[in-house]
Design a protein around this motif. Structure first.
Motif, PDB file in Angstrom:
ATOM      1  N   THR A   1      -4.596   3.010   6.616  1.00 47.38           N
ATOM      2  CA  THR A   1      -4.003   3.140   5.285  1.00 47.38           C
ATOM      3  C   THR A   1      -3.841   1.786   4.609  1.00 47.38           C
ATOM      4  O   THR A   1      -3.224   1.675   3.572  1.00 47.38           O
ATOM      5  CB  THR A   1      -2.621   3.793   5.381  1.00 47.38           C
TER       6      THR A   1
ATOM      7  N   PHE B   1     -12.563  -2.891  -9.049  1.00 50.88           N
ATOM      8  CA  PHE B   1     -11.409  -2.416  -9.817  1.00 50.88           C
ATOM      9  C   PHE B   1     -10.303  -3.452  -9.929  1.00 50.88           C
ATOM     10  O   PHE B   1      -9.415  -3.325 -10.749  1.00 50.88           O
ATOM     11  CB  PHE B   1     -10.889  -1.069  -9.286  1.00 50.88           C
TER      12      PHE B   1
ATOM     13  N   MET C   1      -5.318   2.607  -7.243  1.00 49.62           N
ATOM     14  CA  MET C   1      -5.895   2.228  -5.961  1.00 49.62           C
ATOM     15  C   MET C   1      -5.599   0.775  -5.640  1.00 49.62           C
ATOM     16  O   MET C   1      -5.889   0.286  -4.570  1.00 49.62           O
ATOM     17  CB  MET C   1      -7.399   2.454  -5.983  1.00 49.62           C
ATOM     18  N   GLN C   2      -5.049   0.045  -6.624  1.00 50.47           N
ATOM     19  CA  GLN C   2      -4.744  -1.363  -6.419  1.00 50.47           C
ATOM     20  C   GLN C   2      -3.481  -1.511  -5.593  1.00 50.47           C
ATOM     21  O   GLN C   2      -2.447  -0.959  -5.962  1.00 50.47           O
ATOM     22  CB  GLN C   2      -4.481  -2.015  -7.783  1.00 50.47           C
TER      23      GLN C   2
ATOM     24  N   MET D   1     -10.236   2.959   4.080  1.00 48.28           N
ATOM     25  CA  MET D   1      -8.827   3.098   3.743  1.00 48.28           C
ATOM     26  C   MET D   1      -8.621   4.459   3.076  1.00 48.28           C
ATOM     27  O   MET D   1      -9.443   4.913   2.298  1.00 48.28           O
ATOM     28  CB  MET D   1      -8.473   1.969   2.765  1.00 48.28           C
TER      29      MET D   1
ATOM     30  N   VAL E   1       0.829  -1.203   0.000  1.00 49.82           N
ATOM     31  CA  VAL E   1       0.000   0.000   0.000  1.00 49.82           C
ATOM     32  C   VAL E   1       0.868   1.259   0.000  1.00 49.82           C
ATOM     33  O   VAL E   1       0.612   2.201  -0.738  1.00 49.82           O
ATOM     34  CB  VAL E   1      -0.952   0.004   1.211  1.00 49.82           C
ATOM     35  N   ASN E   2       1.927   1.242   0.816  1.00 49.48           N
ATOM     36  CA  ASN E   2       2.664   2.483   1.023  1.00 49.48           C
ATOM     37  C   ASN E   2       3.951   2.614   0.228  1.00 49.48           C
ATOM     38  O   ASN E   2       4.395   3.712  -0.041  1.00 49.48           O
ATOM     39  CB  ASN E   2       3.004   2.625   2.507  1.00 49.48           C
TER      40      ASN E   2
ATOM     41  N   MET F   1     -11.223  13.300  -7.294  1.00 46.11           N
ATOM     42  CA  MET F   1     -10.303  12.535  -8.125  1.00 46.11           C
ATOM     43  C   MET F   1      -9.932  13.253  -9.422  1.00 46.11           C
ATOM     44  O   MET F   1      -9.023  12.827 -10.127  1.00 46.11           O
ATOM     45  CB  MET F   1     -10.875  11.148  -8.411  1.00 46.11           C
TER      46      MET F   1
ATOM     47  N   LEU G   1     -10.454   7.528  -3.735  1.00 47.15           N
ATOM     48  CA  LEU G   1     -11.883   7.264  -3.875  1.00 47.15           C
ATOM     49  C   LEU G   1     -12.656   7.676  -2.618  1.00 47.15           C
ATOM     50  O   LEU G   1     -13.753   8.244  -2.702  1.00 47.15           O
ATOM     51  CB  LEU G   1     -12.104   5.771  -4.160  1.00 47.15           C
TER      52      LEU G   1
END
Lengths: 368, 342
Positions: free
Chosen positions: B196, B101, A172-173, B164, A163-164, B335, B168
């Protein structure tokens, strides 16, 4: 174990087959219960996994994962250690493979990246097994508990990194960028176009898995270290009396075990997904335990058990696909039954068979 | 010797493949006439009480309305994404909709292999001539619930709990703040993100703690966009006698009397429309942004919350809705420039 009371063909052949038959019988009843024809389900399952090229490709692809994780568990078994951490070791192994591919894929061809990625997967997987191994060897913290805990830590660590740190910007993946050609293992379907494997992601990692089987066989049964590992597993006091260091054997065995689990990532990350992504291990590490139990911790048995579980995964997906009434959760039930009968209920038929075979050999036994 | 083996195996496999193709061909011919649609769900599974289930409801409604059978598939691991899409495409099914997604890469690959099949993806963009990318204007729906939250608040403070911390979710937050401020610029919005990492979607305990902390600061209406974490947020609101606002599906029935409303994201409508467009020959590829105008997002008003919504509030929110649809009010999309002017 009560090995030796039974002829080898019964121990290694008949008992697994009987366990499997019992599992399918119960699974068949469950299928019947929800109103589907169990014979039809078996037909779809077998056709879906072995009936056509792409099915075979997928079966062997899944089997590749299970061979690695199965070998990992088996090696630890021989030293009397129960490594439940294959899942976490494979996950962190994926980090080693992914970093190697990300660093090299733009500059060199795949066959240069490959050995680096193999080393990365093995080293990272082994490193993840090191702390539980050390704690077991030095502090006596049970390796079952610590490896399970390390699965959770691996999962959190990978989420954080993906994620980071490693995620491609603007997406966003939680996954890395796609590896370029230099970070992708060739697929068998491209190497041998004569074999009709459809779109199956079977890749060179399968060959690596077979090589790993050979390695484990030589290690356990043909090397001095393997002899020490087996001695330690059979009787710790005797091993220590014979001058074998328990600390050294515990740590070395767990490192080899973790390294083998880490190699699973070669198949998934470098071979199939060509990127590092969340949860690519998908429980394969845990299935490795069942595979090792069923395969009697022997490489040949592990290959056979892996192919069986590969069939269950691929055939199961086809079954869920063809029969909407059989959901993916039903497939998990069937897989669970096989694990239950092959692993946990391994002794279901054994006493009965032992009596059966013993009655035929009573005079000999008494003479001895 | 080895070569002979390989050749024999290849020949055997070839024979099996021909047989498979023949049987597959028969299925294809049969279903091409009906243009049977298909849905593939994300790892959450079709009964996740949220996103995937909404898609399932849309498909079921289409089946009920038109009598058209559809097929669906729940994946077990990432390798099955492409496999599922490809299996449906081979059988000549169209359109094939990927929910979530995470399907981006798989659809990009499979859609190229089957250029004549219609594909759709929800919540992401795949730029191919046969793919419809379905996006939602969550900021517009969030604006409406922001208006309601501001009017319902007696303390002048409202809260937002996100899952999170990704663009979005900031898009939800930004639209919400804008809606609140449109009622009165003096009302404070206290915002918290749960975390996060992916775990932030499924941490109801932390959600409840965040909500309680906001209540201590004087918040009396809280809006969540936090998936499973939000269940904790809404529970905390109900326990403390405050008001909660649900998200994605209509969550009003969770705590009747303590649920002000829900921001509904109509994945079901999008799935229904994709099925319908393809069947009637109205198919269009490209990006489809579903906002208030298209019925893609909305606020929920039903028996469970009608006691909490006064006539004034209803009039105000309906007016805001009309203003957004007519273009008189423009809600900022976080966005579009990754920033929120509020």
């Amino acid at each position: 174990m009560t090995r030796g009371k039974l002829p080898r063909w019964v121990d290694y052949g008949l008992i697994p087959v009987m366990n499997l038959a019992a599992a399918f019988l119960v699974a068949g009843l469950v299928v019947l219960l929800i109103g589907e024809n169990p014979l039809e389900a078996v037909r779809i399952l077998i056709y879906g996994s072995l009936g056509f090229g792409e099915g075979i490709g997928f079966t062997l692809f899944y089997a590749t994962n299970f061979i690695f994780t199965g070998l990992a568990v088996a090696v630890a078994f021989h030293a009397g250690l129960f490594n439940i951490g294959g899942e976490g070791q494979a996950y962190v192994g994926g980090l080693g493979v992914g970093l190697a591919c990300l660093a090299l894929d733009r500059f060199v061809p795949w066959w240069v990246t490959f050995p680096v990625a193999v080393a990365g997967g093995a080293v990272f997987g082994a490193a993840w097994a090191l702390v539980p191994a050390y704690l077991q060897a030095r502090r006596g913290s049970h390796v079952v508990i610590t490896t399970i805990m390390f699965n959770f830590i691996a999962s959190s660590l990978m989420v954080y990194l993906l994620v980071n740190v490693l995620a491609k910007p603007g997406s966003m993946q939680p996954e890395t960028r796609n590896f370029e050609a230099g970070g992708q293992l060739p697929l068998i379907r491209d190497l041998l176009p004569g074999l009709d494997l459809g779109q199956a992601p079977l890749n060179l990692a399968f060959v690596l898995a077979l090589a790993a089987c050979l390695f484990v066989w030589v290690l356990i049964w043909r090397s001095r270290l393997g002899y020490e590992i087996r001695t330690f597993g059979a009787n710790q006091s005797a091993a220590i009396y014979a001058g074998i260091s328990p600390v050294r054997i515990t740590i070395v065995t767990m490192l080899i075990s973790g390294g083998l689990a880490g190699l699973m990532a070669i198949n998934e990350v470098m071979g199939s997904q060509t990127r590092l992504l969340l949860e690519f291990t998908a429980g394969y590490g845990f299935v490795g335990i069942a595979v090792a139990l069923m395969g009697r911790a022997h490489p040949v048995g592990i290959i056979l058990a892996s192919i069986l579980f590969g069939m269950l995964y691929q055939g199961g997906a086809e079954l869920a696909f063809e029969k909407p009434a059989i959901t993916r959760d039903m497939i998990v039930v069937i897989q669970g039954l096989v694990i239950l009968f092959a692993g946990a209920l391994e002794h279901l038929f054994r006493p009965w068979l032992e009596r059966l075979f013993a009655s035929g050999h009573v005079p000999e036994a008494q003479a001895a | 010797m080895m070569e002979v083996y390989v050749k024999t195996i290849a020949r055997l496999m070839g024979a099996v493949a021909v047989a498979a193709m023949m049987s597959g061909g028969a299925i294809q011919a049969a279903s091409a006439a009906d243009a049977a649609p298909a849905v593939v769900y994300d790892l959450g599974g079709k009964f996740d009480k949220s996103f995937n289930e909404s898609a399932y409801m849309g498909a079921e409604k289409y089946k009920k309305d038109t009598g058209t059978e559809y097929r669906d598939f729940e994946i077990q691991n990432d390798s099955q994404r492409e496999q599922g899409l490809r299996n449906f495409a081979r059988r000549g099914m169209s359109p094939i909709i990927g929910i979530g997604f995470s399907y981006e890469q798989a659809i990009e690959k499979v859609a190229k292999e089957f250029p004549d099949t219609h594909f759709a993806i929800v919540d992401s963009v795949v730029d191919l001539p046969n793919v419809r990318s379905i996006l939602f204007k969550e900021h517009e729906g969030s604006y409406l619930v922001g208006v309601l939250a501001a009017m319902a608040s007696k303390t002048g403070k409202v809260g937002f709990v996100g899952g999170m911390d990704i663009p979005l979710i900031r898009k939800f937050a930004c639209g919400y703040v804008q809606g609140v401020k449109s009622v009165s610029p003096d009302i404070d919005v206290i915002q918290n993100m749960t975390g996060t990492t992916g775990a932030a979607w499924n941490d109801p305990v932390k959600g409840s703690e965040l909500a309680k902390a906001q209540f201590d600061k004087g918040v009396d209406v809280v809006y969540h966009a936090a998936g499973g974490t939000g269940i904790g947020v809404l529970q905390a609101a109900a326990d403390a006698g405050k008001l909660g606002i649900g998200v994605d599906s209509n969550q009003n029935s969770l705590h009747p009397g303590n649920m002000l409303t829900s921001m509904v994201k109509s994945v079901d409508v999008a799935v229904y429309k994709a099925f319908d467009d393809s069947a009637k020959g109205n198919w269009s590829a490209g990006i489809q942004s579903l906002g208030l105008k298209e019925g893609g997002v909305d606020w929920a008003y039903d028996d469970d919350n009608k006691e909490l919504i006064t006539d004034d509030m209803k009039a105000a929110v309906e007016k805001a809705k009309q203003d957004i649809i007519s273009g008189k009010v423009e809600v900022h999309d976080y966005m579009s420039d990754n920033s929120c002017p509020m």
